[in-house]
Structure formats: C-alpha cells, structure tokens
Design a protein around this motif. Sequence first.
Motif, PDB file in Angstrom:
ATOM      1  N   THR A  31       0.823  -1.209   0.000  1.00  9.87           N
ATOM      2  CA  THR A  31       0.000   0.000   0.000  1.00  9.87           C
ATOM      3  C   THR A  31       0.859   1.262   0.000  1.00  9.87           C
ATOM      4  N   ARG A  34       2.416   1.727  -3.414  1.00 11.52           N
ATOM      5  CA  ARG A  34       1.420   2.223  -4.357  1.00 11.52           C
ATOM      6  C   ARG A  34       1.155   3.715  -4.150  1.00 11.52           C
ATOM      7  N   GLN A  35       1.000   4.139  -2.913  1.00 11.52           N
ATOM      8  CA  GLN A  35       0.584   5.507  -2.627  1.00 11.52           C
ATOM      9  C   GLN A  35       1.722   6.520  -2.666  1.00 11.52           C
ATOM     10  N   HIS A  36       2.938   6.094  -2.313  1.00 14.16           N
ATOM     11  CA  HIS A  36       4.001   7.074  -2.104  1.00 14.16           C
ATOM     12  C   HIS A  36       5.262   6.862  -2.945  1.00 14.16           C
ATOM     13  N   TYR A  38       5.393   4.374  -6.208  1.00 11.48           N
ATOM     14  CA  TYR A  38       5.119   4.072  -7.616  1.00 11.48           C
ATOM     15  C   TYR A  38       3.844   4.735  -8.139  1.00 11.48           C
ATOM     16  N   PHE A  39       3.263   5.648  -7.386  1.00  8.44           N
ATOM     17  CA  PHE A  39       1.979   6.247  -7.749  1.00  8.44           C
ATOM     18  C   PHE A  39       1.980   6.868  -9.137  1.00  8.44           C
ATOM     19  N   ASP A  40       3.136   7.358  -9.619  1.00  9.40           N
ATOM     20  CA  ASP A  40       3.214   8.010 -10.921  1.00  9.40           C
ATOM     21  C   ASP A  40       4.029   7.204 -11.929  1.00  9.40           C
ATOM     22  N   ASN A  42       3.103   3.982 -13.233  1.00 10.89           N
ATOM     23  CA  ASN A  42       2.391   2.957 -14.003  1.00 10.89           C
ATOM     24  C   ASN A  42       2.423   3.225 -15.505  1.00 10.89           C
ATOM     25  N   TRP A  55      -3.879   1.240 -12.245  1.00  7.46           N
ATOM     26  CA  TRP A  55      -3.990   0.903 -10.824  1.00  7.46           C
ATOM     27  C   TRP A  55      -5.388   0.375 -10.517  1.00  7.46           C
ATOM     28  N   ARG A  58      -6.128  -0.922  -3.637  1.00  9.30           N
ATOM     29  CA  ARG A  58      -5.133  -0.231  -2.819  1.00  9.30           C
ATOM     30  C   ARG A  58      -3.723  -0.379  -3.361  1.00  9.30           C
ATOM     31  N   SER A  59      -3.421  -1.494  -4.036  1.00  4.99           N
ATOM     32  CA  SER A  59      -2.037  -1.706  -4.467  1.00  4.99           C
ATOM     33  C   SER A  59      -1.902  -2.521  -5.742  1.00  4.99           C
TER      34      SER A  59
END
Length: 314
Positions: A31, A34-36, A38-40, A42, A55, A58-59
């Motif tokens: 999580t 994903r959030q902090h 690799y958030f940008d 994909n 996405w 959550r992950s």
Amino acid sequence: MFKCISFAILLAVFVHNLANAAPANFDQAKTLLRQHVYFDQNTQGDLYCGCQWNWRGRSGGSISGQQAAACGLDQSYRSTRAQRTEWEHVFAASNAANHFQCWREGGRDHCQKTDPTFNAMEADMHNLTPVVGSLNAVRSNYKWGLIPGEAREFGRCDFEVDRAQRVAEPPESARGMIARIKLYFADRYNIRLSSQQRQLFQSWNAIHPVTDWELERDRRIAKYQGWHNPYVLERARLGTVSPSNNVPQSTDVQAHQTAPPTDTEVVRGNRRSGVYHLASGCPSYHSISNANIVEFDNESNAIEAGFRKAGNCR
C-alpha cells in the motif's frame, strides 16, 4: 489551554510518525509503495517488460490487451497473471527465509502469523517492485544469471528463464537495480551470497549506472521506511546518473551526481572475457568491440567489479 495545545501537538507528531513508519508487513508495504513510491510510475512500465498498467484497488494493477501489445508481451502464458502486476521480491522471500524457524515449521503463512522479524524483512520496500504477474510466477525463486542465446517465450519481453538450471535473466535495463538490491539485502539481513553470485552483482553494479528513477525511488522509500539502500547512493556518487525520462531531476538526484572522469587513460573492461585493459601497455585496449566495452575510472574499480587484468599487458 496550554495543556490542550500541547496534547494536540503531541498527537499531530504521533500521527505524522505513524504515517511515516516502516511497514510492519507485506500488505502495508504494498500500500505504501502504491501511494508514495510508484503512484506516478504505471505509465512508465514495469521492471521486466516495460509494460504499462492501470492501478486497481489499494495496491494492484491490471494490464489491458492494448498495453500488453504496446510492450510486446504475450499474455497467453499464465493468462490470468499476465493481465495484472504483482509485487516481486527481487531477493526471493523463500531464499531469504530459509533460516527462520517459522519457515521450517510452516512456510510463509506461518511466518506471517507468528514472526514480526520475518514480516519486517518481507516488507522491506527496497526489495519490492511491480512486475507482470506471469513473470513473477515463472521466475519463482530462481537465481539471477546470464543464459546463452536469446530464447524468448513471453513475446518481445527480454526476460529469459532456464528451468533446468533454475536461472532467470533480466533485461539489461534492470540488471543494475537488481544487483544493488541483492547486495543491499544480503548485507542488511546477513544472508550469504555465493562468490559467483556476489561477483555477478558487483559486475552488474559497475556496468549499469544508477538511473534518475532508481535514485528517486530510493529517496521516496527512505522517506517512509527510514533508511536508504547504500549501494544506490554509493554507485551514484562514483559515476554519473544514467538519464531517464520518467522522473524529473530533483535536487536530491543532482546532489549525488558527479562529473564524468576526464582522465584520458580510462580502464576498459571486456564484458565478454571478464578482463580489463589499460590505455598504456595493453595491446588490446583499442580492439575491444564497442558492444563489450565497460569503462572504469581506475584498476581498483575494475577489480572490485570482478574483472582481471589482461595477460598481454606489459
């Protein structure tokens, strides 16, 4: 009034520290990544095939047929897992957990339920990266290495496996990052690497520079986990960061870059033969194929990367 304000400040600090604490288990790590982290990323592609994903939840991530076609991935192999991304342990969790009593007693599930130390190791974000699920499956816990030939079984994706020898070969673009993760993880958790494996990773570390994304990834992980991968910072300090288009250069990246060497007698290694040559006294210095040249600032760096001096040097 003062007590209320003090309590509010302490509560805010507690919440901040809690939000930035190292993950306690694998689910928390995914999580946070994903959030902090690799958030940008994909739209920049996964580590093994360069496939973009969308996405989900959550992950998780899903790979459409159009995205698979763009990266040349054959989704017919393990079709369900080829349509999603999964969080890959670059240093396979099973290989790292062999010395845990919980693993010997009941495997991964038992360790996750009973051993906080195992959970912390499994959740180390430096060791996790999103990859195509089918490749995560086929890689299993195979060791990393080089496989003769270029047999492709996943479309154009440059990821190869030798099931008989239990070896997986990643694309060249991933080898430096994999090497620095493997060396870091072995050091941090006191896991023995064979001399052959350590030599391979030292060579990959020397040959493949840190990219701006790898350095930014390290910075983001350290912010939430609390520590850096020292191999990333050291390799960036020793040589220029290899440019990539997926992350804007930040002051953190620039701070670790150094200018390329100006010494005209750069040491040249031959990646095929594993030997290095000097500009003075080594007849083969100028005859190495461009595809096989690996340059080092000095002989010490070449030796540390696993190269030996050419026998015909005077």
